[in-house]
Design a protein around this motif. Structure first.
Motif: not given
Length: 315
Positions: A3-9, A23-25, A32-34, A141-142
């Motif tokens: 898994r990549e960074r555990s706090d990433e979605v 955006v909401v996340l 967040v990465r799309v 938002a990063g």
């Protein structure tokens, strides 16, 4: 796969539902990465007529709340139309009555019966502008958007994945309950029409008449062909669309054609918005199957999807 960074979605899908969810996340403090095979103007969302209205989407009991949440957001965004692509425009749903709709309709400001049907001032969204605005807001938002071909959700390495893949969910999940409903549009030079119009009457292949005044031209529709996969415009269908719309507003008949568009709506008998655990212990949130109303429910579904994502550390 590690898994990549555990706090990433990682949000799979960059249509209006995917970007709004991202955006909401991101604004809630998640990294967040799309990931999407198609972005920007190549998504189904980009060719949508994009009038706020629950169209070809179930279940009605949930759709109403998602749609009303989104309506509130679009009402705020309409204060900055050039930036957000959202305008409030008057129009009529020809042949519709309030008693044919769910309880949500009573909470739509200004929705009223007339001798012709239902009149209202509703959000009409210029999708290329709106999608670009969502992407810019996500970046502030990063969050990031990456063009990535995903052949299956199991290959996405993040501990939290949100599946907003639309029609792609048919193969990615896989979920054969997701089916295309093909919509064809004709864009013409606007002869001076400032209001939107839809007809409740549908013929073979979901043939109907509707038109939406957008900054880039008047969008004419439409069709709703179930299980039709062709992305190519059909000249005969286009001619029928123009003829039906011209029967309502004769000045459309002589309008110069600017473009032809086709979009495949990701229809499902009911929107899938739920959380499940992945075999590796990660979290998978599904948010797909919005049919012809992805724009209409985007913010309501995004907020619910974000609530299904396990809390994580701030970015």
């Amino acid at each position: 796969m590690d898994r990549e960074r555990s706090d990433e979605v990682i949000v799979v899908g960059a249509g209006v539902v995917g970007l709004t969810t991202a955006v909401v996340l991101a604004e809630a403090g998640r990294r967040v990465r799309v990931w999407a095979r198609e972005t920007g103007g190549r998504t189904t969302s980009a060719v949508a007529g994009a009038l706020w209205w629950p169209y070809r989407i179930e279940p009605e009991a949930l759709v109403g709340e998602w749609a009303l949440t989104s309506l509130d957001v679009y009402g705020e965004l309409a204060a900055r139309p050039e930036e957000t692509g959202v305008r409030l425009v008057e129009g009529v749903h020809d042949g519709l009555r309030l008693d044919e709709l769910g309880t949500w309709a009573a909470r739509v400001p200004g929705l009223a019966e007339t001798g012709q049907g239902l009149a209202a001032r509703l959000p009409l969204i210029d999708m290329p502008v709106h999608l670009a605005w969502l992407r810019e807001r996500l970046g502030k938002a990063g969050g990031t958007v990456e063009e990535r071909v995903v052949s299956g959700l199991a290959e996405v390495p993040s501990s939290v994945v949100v599946n907003c893949s639309g029609l792609g969910a048919r193969s990615l999940v896989p979920d054969p309950a997701v089916r295309p409903v093909r919509g064809q549009l004709v864009v013409v030079e606007n002869p001076g029409i400032a209001t939107w119009y839809t007809s409740a009457d549908e013929g073979e292949g979901g043939a109907s008449a509707y038109f939406f005044p957008q900054p880039g031209g008047l969008l004419l529709g439409g069709t709703a062909e179930e299980d039709a996969w062709s992305p190519e415009p059909d000249p005969d269908i286009a001619a029928g669309i123009v003829a039906r719309c011209a029967a309502v507003r004769p000045e459309i008949a002589g309008a110069r054609v600017l473009a032809h568009r086709v979009g495949l709506r990701p229809y499902r008998s009911a929107v899938r918005l739920e959380r499940e655990l992945r075999p590796d212990g990660g979290v998978l949130v599904h948010n797909y199957g919005h049919g012809g109303a992805g724009v209409t429910v985007a913010w309501g579904c995004a907020r619910e999807a974000a609530g299904l994502v396990a809390p994580g550390p701030a970015a």
